[in-house]
Scaffold this motif. Structure first.
Motif, short mmCIF file in Angstrom:
data_model
loop_
_atom_site.label_atom_id
_atom_site.label_comp_id
_atom_site.label_asym_id
_atom_site.label_seq_id
_atom_site.Cartn_x
_atom_site.Cartn_y
_atom_site.Cartn_z
N VAL A 1 -20.16 -19.26 -3.33
CA VAL A 1 -19.44 -19.70 -2.14
C VAL A 1 -20.07 -19.11 -0.88
CG1 VAL A 1 -17.20 -19.72 -0.98
CG2 VAL A 1 -17.31 -19.97 -3.46
N ALA A 2 -20.52 -17.87 -0.96
CA ALA A 2 -21.21 -17.26 0.19
C ALA A 2 -22.48 -18.03 0.53
CB ALA A 2 -21.53 -15.79 -0.10
N LEU A 3 -23.19 -18.48 -0.50
CA LEU A 3 -24.38 -19.30 -0.28
C LEU A 3 -24.02 -20.60 0.43
CD1 LEU A 3 -27.38 -20.03 -0.71
CD2 LEU A 3 -26.74 -20.88 -2.98
N ALA A 4 -22.94 -21.24 -0.03
CA ALA A 4 -22.49 -22.48 0.61
C ALA A 4 -22.16 -22.25 2.08
CB ALA A 4 -21.27 -23.04 -0.12
N LEU A 5 -21.45 -21.17 2.37
CA LEU A 5 -21.08 -20.87 3.76
C LEU A 5 -22.32 -20.56 4.59
CD1 LEU A 5 -18.99 -20.37 5.94
CD2 LEU A 5 -18.72 -18.03 5.05
N GLY A 6 -23.26 -19.78 4.03
CA GLY A 6 -24.47 -19.46 4.77
C GLY A 6 -25.28 -20.69 5.12
N LEU A 7 -25.43 -21.59 4.16
CA LEU A 7 -26.16 -22.84 4.42
C LEU A 7 -25.46 -23.67 5.49
CD1 LEU A 7 -27.08 -23.88 0.76
CD2 LEU A 7 -28.67 -23.13 2.54
N LEU A 8 -24.15 -23.70 5.45
CA LEU A 8 -23.40 -24.51 6.42
C LEU A 8 -23.51 -23.92 7.82
CD1 LEU A 8 -21.64 -27.07 6.32
CD2 LEU A 8 -19.64 -25.59 6.19
N VAL A 9 -23.41 -22.60 7.92
CA VAL A 9 -23.56 -21.95 9.23
C VAL A 9 -24.96 -22.24 9.79
CG1 VAL A 9 -23.74 -19.72 10.39
CG2 VAL A 9 -21.85 -20.15 8.81
N TRP A 10 -25.97 -22.15 8.93
CA TRP A 10 -27.34 -22.45 9.37
C TRP A 10 -27.45 -23.89 9.86
CZ3 TRP A 10 -30.62 -26.10 7.12
CH2 TRP A 10 -31.91 -26.15 7.65
N SER A 11 -26.88 -24.83 9.11
CA SER A 11 -26.99 -26.24 9.46
C SER A 11 -26.28 -26.54 10.78
CB SER A 11 -26.41 -27.10 8.34
OG SER A 11 -26.51 -28.48 8.65
N PHE A 12 -25.04 -26.05 10.91
CA PHE A 12 -24.31 -26.28 12.16
C PHE A 12 -24.98 -25.58 13.33
CE2 PHE A 12 -20.75 -27.96 9.71
CZ PHE A 12 -20.20 -28.88 10.59
N GLY A 13 -25.43 -24.35 13.11
CA GLY A 13 -26.10 -23.62 14.19
C GLY A 13 -27.36 -24.33 14.65
N ARG A 14 -28.10 -24.87 13.72
CA ARG A 14 -29.33 -25.62 14.03
C ARG A 14 -29.01 -26.86 14.86
NH1 ARG A 14 -31.54 -29.54 10.61
NH2 ARG A 14 -33.79 -29.88 10.74
N ASP A 15 -27.96 -27.58 14.48
CA ASP A 15 -27.58 -28.79 15.23
C ASP A 15 -27.04 -28.45 16.61
OD1 ASP A 15 -28.36 -30.48 13.21
OD2 ASP A 15 -26.35 -30.74 12.36
N VAL A 16 -26.23 -27.41 16.69
CA VAL A 16 -25.69 -27.00 17.99
C VAL A 16 -26.81 -26.59 18.93
CG1 VAL A 16 -24.32 -25.23 19.18
CG2 VAL A 16 -23.41 -26.34 17.14
N LEU A 17 -27.79 -25.85 18.42
CA LEU A 17 -28.93 -25.45 19.25
C LEU A 17 -29.71 -26.67 19.72
CD1 LEU A 17 -30.67 -23.19 20.41
CD2 LEU A 17 -31.92 -23.11 18.24
N TRP A 18 -29.91 -27.64 18.83
CA TRP A 18 -30.62 -28.87 19.21
C TRP A 18 -29.86 -29.62 20.28
CZ3 TRP A 18 -29.95 -34.08 19.53
CH2 TRP A 18 -31.11 -34.87 19.62
N LEU B 1 -12.06 -20.62 3.78
CA LEU B 1 -11.58 -21.73 4.60
C LEU B 1 -12.54 -22.06 5.74
CD1 LEU B 1 -7.80 -20.78 4.81
CD2 LEU B 1 -8.85 -22.53 3.36
N LEU B 2 -13.44 -21.14 6.06
CA LEU B 2 -14.43 -21.42 7.09
C LEU B 2 -15.29 -22.63 6.71
CD1 LEU B 2 -15.62 -17.79 7.90
CD2 LEU B 2 -14.27 -19.29 9.39
N ILE B 3 -15.53 -22.81 5.42
CA ILE B 3 -16.35 -23.93 4.97
C ILE B 3 -15.65 -25.25 5.27
CG2 ILE B 3 -17.36 -25.05 2.94
CD1 ILE B 3 -17.72 -22.28 1.71
N GLY B 4 -14.38 -25.34 4.88
CA GLY B 4 -13.66 -26.60 5.07
C GLY B 4 -13.29 -26.89 6.51
#
Length: 253
Positions: free
Chosen positions: A214-231, A157-160
């Motif tokens: 699914v773990a890959l999907a979550l990892g990619l999403l965490v990376w993407s959101f983390g990158r945007d939040v840092l920016w 559910l973290l993904i959604g």
């Protein structure tokens, strides 16, 4: 001129009503084919009413002269997402027809790349259309994560929920609501979420492989959101400490 504008507004609102009608028709077809129970029907109808109400209100505020071909495609995708939502809700009472759920989802994902192209080719890109497209995408990911979580656990559910958590956090930290620069990486990760969740939901692979997907999907999403939040954080710090004329142009890849 006022009469013409009023006539255009009525036509625009009529298109949303037609969309709600098509949604009910799709639910009836699904119910006939899959024997959908009360949970699926109620959830599907609630989705249809909510989509019609929210979209009608947004159109009333923005007052476009026409609904537009791109928005029609997005509305079609929303109708398919409503069908997927009904099937997922029904899955808590009975096993859903996986082939039907996968088929509806696959068509919705394919059409995700169509509405943007139509908007660009017809010169009808609007903030409302972009937001409508984004909300349909986000809700489909949420529904798919709910479906997959029944087999893999609540961590899916973290993904959604991640996008909705980000929006809620932006109300507390306004710097999170600043516009982000275009990013191919962000778009790619967002598109992959639906594909990877659909692959896991189709249950074509062994359970361990599905968990990895699914773990890959979550990892990619965490990376993407983390990158945007840092920016966003770095940009807010620059804007807070430098005069407006001296703020550098920051670009995300």
């Amino acid at each position: 001129m006022a009469l013409n504008n009023s006539h255009d507004a009525r036509l625009v609102q009529q298109e949303t009503a037609v969309g709600a009608g098509v949604q009910v028709l799709l639910l009836a077809l699904i119910g006939t084919a899959a024997g959908m129970g009360p949970a699926g029907w109620l959830t599907g109808l609630a989705f249809a009413v909510a989509t019609w109400a929210v979209l009608s209100r947004a159109l009333h505020r923005s007052r476009p002269r026409s609904f537009g071909a791109a928005n029609r495609v997005t509305l079609g995708r929303a109708t398919l997402v409503g069908g997927v939502t009904a099937l997922v809700a029904d899955s808590f009472q009975d096993s859903p027809p996986v082939s039907l759920l996968v088929g509806l989802t696959a068509v919705a994902l394919v059409l995700d790349g169509v509405d943007g192209k139509v908007a660009r080719r017809t010169g009808t890109s609007t903030p409302l259309g972009a937001r409508f497209d984004m909300e349909v995408d986000a809700f489909l990911i949420l529904v798919l994560s709910v479906y997959v979580s029944t087999a893999m656990g609540p961590w899916v559910l973290l993904i959604g929920s991640m996008r909705y958590v980000f929006v809620a956090a932006a109300r507390v930290r306004p710097w999170l609501a600043a516009p982000l620069p275009p990013s191919t990486a962000r778009k790619t990760v967002a598109a992959l979420q639906g594909v990877l969740l659909l692959l896991a939901g189709a249950d074509l692979l062994p359970h361990a492989a599905n968990v990895g997907v699914v773990a890959l999907a979550l990892g990619l999403l965490v990376w993407s959101f983390g990158r945007d939040v840092l920016w966003l954080w770095r940009t807010s710090r620059v804007r807070a400490t430098a005069p407006a004329a001296e703020v550098p142009e920051l670009v995300a890849g």
